[in-house]
Design an enzyme around this catalytic site. Structure first.
Site, PDB file in Angstrom:
ATOM      1  CG  ASP A 111      -7.932  -2.286  -2.611  1.00  0.00           C
ATOM      2  OD1 ASP A 111      -9.097  -1.874  -2.453  1.00  0.00           O
ATOM      3  OD2 ASP A 111      -6.942  -1.554  -2.521  1.00  0.00           O
ATOM      4  CG  HIS A 164      -2.062   0.969   1.134  1.00  0.00           C
ATOM      5  ND1 HIS A 164      -1.915   2.322   1.367  1.00  0.00           N
ATOM      6  CD2 HIS A 164      -3.367   0.780   0.822  1.00  0.00           C
ATOM      7  CE1 HIS A 164      -3.086   2.920   1.207  1.00  0.00           C
ATOM      8  NE2 HIS A 164      -3.985   2.022   0.878  1.00  0.00           N
TER       9      HIS A 164
END
Length: 431
Positions: free
Chosen positions: A366, A308
């Site tokens: 995600d 991320h």
């Protein structure tokens, strides 16, 4: 604005200026650079605003090094495990968690406002059947201001709160109807006996032919997904909402702008990219070769759903989403779905491979949310609209905070590298 705690001196040529240093509750201190321009004639150059604090906010805090995400000071792990999405929505809007009576009242307001004006049904018929649900969502949310004229009066506190509640309440209905429209199915109206997340499931999957059986495990997973995506500090779409809101635009137009920003594949389309990656791998036996391509910098192959930009270690939302993912798969009895088996095997290999461990490329939120949506039979075109349903609460809370604080129209400057001053010549004299 918070008072300065110290200052730093900046010199350019023979001129110097003292810049105030402002300290927040948590996180790095901030330098107020206003005087760079007025006193020294300098501008701060920060492409992408990655090193710029664009506003003062009390809503969400992220510490990427410590993998910390707080909503109004509460750790995301505690809220996702113990709160409902409705409680979190109240918290983001009102700064504190609700008591029993406040929760009951707020829940009733959301249910009452979840119905759409009947004329909005006609909007959907104007879209092609193969329209992307994000296009429908973006256009319809923006059009809400045509039905609620009081939203234009952003100076009125009661009007701002009513607009916020309407937005949070109606966006699941719009998203669900966008899905139904693209599927050619009958629109289903929200029901008062269902919670926020239950109504989202009901409106997406129920039909008039038979009673809808609500699965509490699935509903709880959706609730967690909404909580985990409700806000994430000053990301691209939230910054877009604030930028639009700084002009005094009505809240529905501002949220529509946020939806447009979220639509970009670099922002809201990450979970959809995960499934595209899994589709490209195809079979479990292809994973080792794929992993080797990922390690090869010249291959151009990326491992989607891992790592991320903000979190330097692990995404604190990922573990919660991982648990929800396995709960859903176990509840639905999915043990032999090829794509989901592929995802679980990829997760296992990546978590054990020294290459990914050393680089702290852990699965992010995600990776798991896309798997949950696929397990529920939700098409990838609906992933980003559902993200928008969750994030709308954060967007409207950020908008409301900005309007009620020091509102100043945003006007970034630039580093100009084009042609210097030159003068027009008639076309007949040009070479």
């Amino acid at each position: 604005m918070t008072k300065p705690v110290s200052s730093v001196s900046v010199t350019a040529g023979d001129e110097s200026v003292s810049l105030p240093i402002i300290k927040g509750t948590m996180g790095p201190d901030v330098i107020d650079i206003h005087a760079l321009s007025s006193a020294l004639g300098l501008l701060n150059y920060d492409p992408g605003f990655v090193g710029t604090a664009s506003c003062e906010s009390k809503i969400t805090f992220i510490d990427g090094e410590k993998s910390l995400l707080l909503y109004r000071g509460y750790p995301i792990e505690e809220l996702a495990e113990r709160a409902t999405f409705t409680e979190v929505a109240y918290l983001l809007l009102n700064e504190e968690l609700p008591n029993v009576e406040q929760y009951r009242h707020f829940s009733q307001l959301l249910k009452k406002q979840s119905l759409l004006h009947e004329q909005i049904r006609n909007f959907f018929n104007g879209f092609r059947r193969d329209a992307h649900p994000m296009a429908i969502l973006c256009g319809t949310v923006g059009a809400l201001s045509a039905f609620y004229h009081e939203a234009v009066d952003i100076s009125n506190e009661a009007s701002r709160m009513l607009s916020a509640i309407r937005l949070i309440a109606k966006i699941p209905t719009i998203a669900a109807w966008a899905y139904k429209y693209t599927q050619g199915e009958t629109f289903m109206y929200p029901r008062s006996e269902y919670s926020y997340s239950e109504n989202l499931l009901y409106m997406m999957f129920a039909t008039p032919m038979e009673p809808y059986v609500m699965n509490p495990v699935v509903a709880r997973a959706i609730d967690r997904i909404l909580i985990l995506h409700a806000d994430h500090e000053q990301n691209a779409s939230t910054s877009t909402v604030r930028l639009a809101g700084s002009t005094g635009a009505n809240p529905f137009a501002c949220i529509s702008a946020g939806i447009a920003a979220l639509w970009g594949p670099a922002h809201g389309g990450a979970n959809e990219a995960v499934l595209k990656m899994l589709d490209s791998i195809g079979r479990k036996e292809n994973i080792p070769a794929f992993i080797e391509k990922v390690k090869d910098k010249n291959s151009g192959i990326r491992l989607m759903g891992f790592g991320h930009r903000v979190y330097k270690n692990f995404d604190p939302r990922a573990k919660i989403m991982q648990n929800a993912c396995h709960d859903v798969l176990n509840e639905l009895g999915i043990t032999h779905e090829p794509l989901l088996e592929l995802a679980m095997e990829l997760e296992k290999i990546a978590l054990e491979d020294p290459y990914f461990i050393e680089r702290k490329l852990y699965p992010n939120v995600d990776f798991y949310s896309g798997i949950i949506f696929r397990a529920l039979g939700i098409p990838s075109s609906m992933f980003t609209p559902l993200f928008a349903v969750a994030r709308a609460t954060g967007w409207i809370s950020q908008w409301k905070e900005m309007i009620e604080g020091t509102q100043r129209i945003n006007r970034p400057r630039q580093l100009y590298t084009g042609a210097s001053l030159r003068h027009f010549t008639p076309i007949s004299t040009r070479d």
